[in-house]
Design a protein around this motif. Structure first.
Motif, mmCIF file in Angstrom:
data_model
loop_
_atom_site.group_PDB
_atom_site.id
_atom_site.type_symbol
_atom_site.label_atom_id
_atom_site.label_comp_id
_atom_site.label_asym_id
_atom_site.label_seq_id
_atom_site.Cartn_x
_atom_site.Cartn_y
_atom_site.Cartn_z
ATOM 1 N N PHE A 66 -75.493 -69.291 -53.885
ATOM 2 C CA PHE A 66 -76.882 -69.527 -54.256
ATOM 3 C C PHE A 66 -77.766 -68.967 -53.158
ATOM 4 C CE2 PHE A 66 -74.376 -72.850 -56.220
ATOM 5 C CZ PHE A 66 -74.786 -72.765 -57.538
ATOM 6 N N CYS A 67 -78.864 -68.376 -53.523
ATOM 7 C CA CYS A 67 -79.785 -67.822 -52.531
ATOM 8 C C CYS A 67 -80.430 -68.948 -51.718
ATOM 9 C CB CYS A 67 -80.854 -66.956 -53.197
ATOM 10 S SG CYS A 67 -82.109 -67.863 -54.121
ATOM 11 N N GLY A 68 -81.041 -68.575 -50.616
ATOM 12 C CA GLY A 68 -81.701 -69.542 -49.757
ATOM 13 C C GLY A 68 -82.769 -70.340 -50.477
ATOM 14 N N TRP A 69 -83.468 -69.728 -51.401
ATOM 15 C CA TRP A 69 -84.520 -70.432 -52.140
ATOM 16 C C TRP A 69 -83.955 -71.610 -52.939
ATOM 17 C CZ3 TRP A 69 -85.399 -71.106 -57.421
ATOM 18 C CH2 TRP A 69 -86.620 -71.700 -57.746
ATOM 19 N N ARG A 70 -82.757 -71.448 -53.487
ATOM 20 C CA ARG A 70 -82.127 -72.547 -54.240
ATOM 21 C C ARG A 70 -81.681 -73.675 -53.325
ATOM 22 N NH1 ARG A 70 -79.350 -72.106 -59.078
ATOM 23 N NH2 ARG A 70 -79.371 -74.372 -58.825
ATOM 24 N N ARG A 71 -81.456 -73.368 -52.023
ATOM 25 C CA ARG A 71 -80.903 -74.358 -51.090
ATOM 26 C C ARG A 71 -81.920 -74.947 -50.119
ATOM 27 N NH1 ARG A 71 -75.412 -74.778 -50.392
ATOM 28 N NH2 ARG A 71 -74.133 -73.314 -51.531
ATOM 29 N N ALA A 72 -82.884 -74.191 -49.689
ATOM 30 C CA ALA A 72 -83.800 -74.644 -48.634
ATOM 31 C C ALA A 72 -85.036 -75.299 -49.249
ATOM 32 C CB ALA A 72 -84.198 -73.479 -47.739
ATOM 33 N N ALA A 73 -85.084 -76.613 -49.198
ATOM 34 C CA ALA A 73 -86.195 -77.366 -49.798
ATOM 35 C C ALA A 73 -87.536 -76.994 -49.187
ATOM 36 C CB ALA A 73 -85.941 -78.860 -49.657
ATOM 37 N N ALA A 74 -87.537 -76.565 -47.934
ATOM 38 C CA ALA A 74 -88.789 -76.215 -47.259
ATOM 39 C C ALA A 74 -89.404 -74.912 -47.783
ATOM 40 C CB ALA A 74 -88.560 -76.093 -45.755
ATOM 41 N N MET A 75 -88.608 -74.108 -48.469
ATOM 42 C CA MET A 75 -89.151 -72.864 -49.018
ATOM 43 C C MET A 75 -90.013 -73.185 -50.238
ATOM 44 S SD MET A 75 -85.903 -70.253 -48.618
ATOM 45 C CE MET A 75 -86.732 -68.878 -49.381
ATOM 46 N N PRO A 76 -91.215 -72.624 -50.311
ATOM 47 C CA PRO A 76 -92.087 -72.927 -51.452
ATOM 48 C C PRO A 76 -91.562 -72.310 -52.754
ATOM 49 C CG PRO A 76 -93.057 -71.216 -50.092
ATOM 50 C CD PRO A 76 -91.825 -71.691 -49.374
ATOM 51 N N ASP A 77 -92.024 -72.844 -53.892
ATOM 52 C CA ASP A 77 -91.616 -72.296 -55.187
ATOM 53 C C ASP A 77 -91.935 -70.806 -55.296
ATOM 54 O OD1 ASP A 77 -90.461 -74.596 -56.167
ATOM 55 O OD2 ASP A 77 -92.284 -75.267 -57.177
ATOM 56 N N ALA A 78 -93.027 -70.390 -54.681
ATOM 57 C CA ALA A 78 -93.431 -68.986 -54.735
ATOM 58 C C ALA A 78 -92.445 -68.067 -54.018
ATOM 59 C CB ALA A 78 -94.822 -68.820 -54.134
ATOM 60 N N ALA A 79 -91.516 -68.629 -53.233
ATOM 61 C CA ALA A 79 -90.534 -67.822 -52.503
ATOM 62 C C ALA A 79 -89.329 -67.444 -53.365
ATOM 63 C CB ALA A 79 -90.076 -68.558 -51.249
ATOM 64 N N ARG A 80 -89.310 -67.870 -54.640
ATOM 65 C CA ARG A 80 -88.207 -67.456 -55.503
ATOM 66 C C ARG A 80 -88.154 -65.931 -55.465
ATOM 67 N NH1 ARG A 80 -87.533 -68.958 -61.891
ATOM 68 N NH2 ARG A 80 -88.282 -66.839 -62.240
ATOM 69 N N PRO A 81 -86.976 -65.330 -55.309
ATOM 70 C CA PRO A 81 -86.883 -63.889 -55.079
ATOM 71 C C PRO A 81 -87.651 -63.003 -56.053
ATOM 72 C CG PRO A 81 -84.767 -64.893 -54.701
ATOM 73 C CD PRO A 81 -85.669 -65.973 -55.257
ATOM 74 N N ASP A 82 -87.601 -63.306 -57.338
ATOM 75 C CA ASP A 82 -88.305 -62.459 -58.298
ATOM 76 C C ASP A 82 -89.816 -62.622 -58.216
ATOM 77 O OD1 ASP A 82 -88.113 -65.047 -59.398
ATOM 78 O OD2 ASP A 82 -88.105 -64.294 -61.450
ATOM 79 N N ARG A 83 -90.299 -63.685 -57.599
ATOM 80 C CA ARG A 83 -91.739 -63.908 -57.425
ATOM 81 C C ARG A 83 -92.247 -63.372 -56.092
ATOM 82 N NH1 ARG A 83 -91.056 -70.124 -59.093
ATOM 83 N NH2 ARG A 83 -90.756 -69.827 -61.328
ATOM 84 N N SER A 84 -91.431 -63.525 -55.048
ATOM 85 C CA SER A 84 -91.872 -63.171 -53.690
ATOM 86 C C SER A 84 -91.493 -61.771 -53.260
ATOM 87 C CB SER A 84 -91.275 -64.154 -52.688
ATOM 88 O OG SER A 84 -89.859 -63.992 -52.615
ATOM 89 N N GLY A 85 -90.486 -61.189 -53.896
ATOM 90 C CA GLY A 85 -89.990 -59.887 -53.452
ATOM 91 C C GLY A 85 -89.082 -60.011 -52.238
ATOM 92 N N LEU A 86 -88.638 -61.246 -51.935
ATOM 93 C CA LEU A 86 -87.775 -61.492 -50.782
ATOM 94 C C LEU A 86 -86.547 -62.301 -51.212
ATOM 95 C CD1 LEU A 86 -90.563 -62.565 -48.292
ATOM 96 C CD2 LEU A 86 -89.294 -60.403 -48.237
ATOM 97 N N LEU A 87 -85.386 -61.841 -50.804
ATOM 98 C CA LEU A 87 -84.137 -62.550 -51.092
ATOM 99 C C LEU A 87 -83.570 -63.055 -49.774
ATOM 100 C CD1 LEU A 87 -81.790 -63.396 -52.980
ATOM 101 C CD2 LEU A 87 -80.801 -61.138 -52.552
ATOM 102 N N VAL A 88 -83.408 -64.358 -49.663
ATOM 103 C CA VAL A 88 -82.870 -64.981 -48.455
ATOM 104 C C VAL A 88 -81.417 -65.361 -48.708
ATOM 105 C CG1 VAL A 88 -83.066 -66.942 -46.875
ATOM 106 C CG2 VAL A 88 -85.137 -65.875 -47.807
ATOM 107 N N SER A 89 -80.538 -64.950 -47.783
ATOM 108 C CA SER A 89 -79.127 -65.303 -47.923
ATOM 109 C C SER A 89 -78.497 -65.502 -46.554
ATOM 110 C CB SER A 89 -78.366 -64.207 -48.682
ATOM 111 O OG SER A 89 -78.350 -63.006 -47.938
ATOM 112 N N LEU A 90 -77.368 -66.165 -46.550
ATOM 113 C CA LEU A 90 -76.549 -66.274 -45.354
ATOM 114 C C LEU A 90 -75.483 -65.206 -45.497
ATOM 115 C CD1 LEU A 90 -76.172 -67.951 -42.777
ATOM 116 C CD2 LEU A 90 -74.476 -69.291 -44.030
ATOM 117 N N ASP A 91 -75.453 -64.289 -44.544
ATOM 118 C CA ASP A 91 -74.502 -63.182 -44.614
ATOM 119 C C ASP A 91 -73.377 -63.367 -43.613
ATOM 120 O OD1 ASP A 91 -76.289 -62.124 -46.429
ATOM 121 O OD2 ASP A 91 -76.393 -60.165 -45.485
ATOM 122 N N PHE A 92 -72.212 -62.904 -43.998
ATOM 123 C CA PHE A 92 -71.027 -62.935 -43.148
ATOM 124 C C PHE A 92 -70.553 -61.490 -43.020
ATOM 125 C CE2 PHE A 92 -71.321 -66.792 -45.634
ATOM 126 C CZ PHE A 92 -71.184 -67.785 -44.679
#
Length: 182
Positions: A66-92
């Motif tokens: 799941f992307c960071g937006w689905r997991r991080a409660a502090a991220m605003p609804d507007a940060a959803r990737p298709d709305r914000s143009g930003l995808l947050v992830s934990l990379d290995f």
């Protein structure tokens, strides 16, 4: 039951958030598992007009990630990737080029470098830089480390003795991420 690293860093799934019609991860991320292989920035072959065409039997990676937006409660609804143009992830990264790439938060721009100049991106970046986890921004061409700050990162990487005011912070980063330099 032990928590996975993504839950430890981002938190559990936010109960009232779902992907909706966002399919950014299906179009942007590189997937290299036995069940599914897909290059970065390539639409998944299973993605149809209404979303995943094999959702009921999708591979484990698609069920568990799941992307960071689905997991991080502090991220605003507007940060959803298709709305914000930003995808947050934990990379290995299996073979990191430096200690800050092994396990890191990556904020990918889907719309180019300019998005990082906006207030929403600045707020998002600040919110993700509050723990001892490296944070990178990636504009599609260039990946830049934004946390820890340059002076601390350079001291960690060089092994040089830090000034007194940075000694504890540099030591903490070295303790946590030194394993990736071995």
């Amino acid at each position: 039951m032990p928590m996975d690293l993504e839950t430890t860093i981002f938190g559990p799934l936010v109960a009232d958030r779902d992907c909706g019609d966002c399919t950014v991860c299906c179009e942007t991320l590189r997937i290299d598992t036995p069940d599914l292989r897909k290059p970065a920035n390539t639409r998944c072959t299973h993605l149809g007009a209404q979303g995943c065409t094999i959702h009921a039997v999708r591979p484990d990676i698609c069920r568990a990630w799941f992307c960071g937006w689905r997991r991080a409660a502090a991220m605003p609804d507007a940060a959803r990737p298709d709305r914000s143009g930003l995808l947050v992830s934990l990379d290995f990264v299996r073979a990191p080029r430096n200690v800050f790439e092994g396990v890191a938060i990556v904020i990918r721009s889907l719309v180019g470098r300019a998005v990082f100049g906006g207030a929403a991106a600045a707020e998002l970046i600040d919110g993700l830089c509050d723990q001892m986890v490296p944070v990178w921004i990636h504009d599609g061409e260039k990946k830049v480390l934004v946390h820890p700050e340059d002076e601390v990162a350079n001291l960690v990487l060089s092994g040089a003795a830090p000034p007194a005011h940075l000694r504890a912070e540099v030591a903490a980063w070295r303790r946590l991420y030194g394993v990736f330099g071995e």
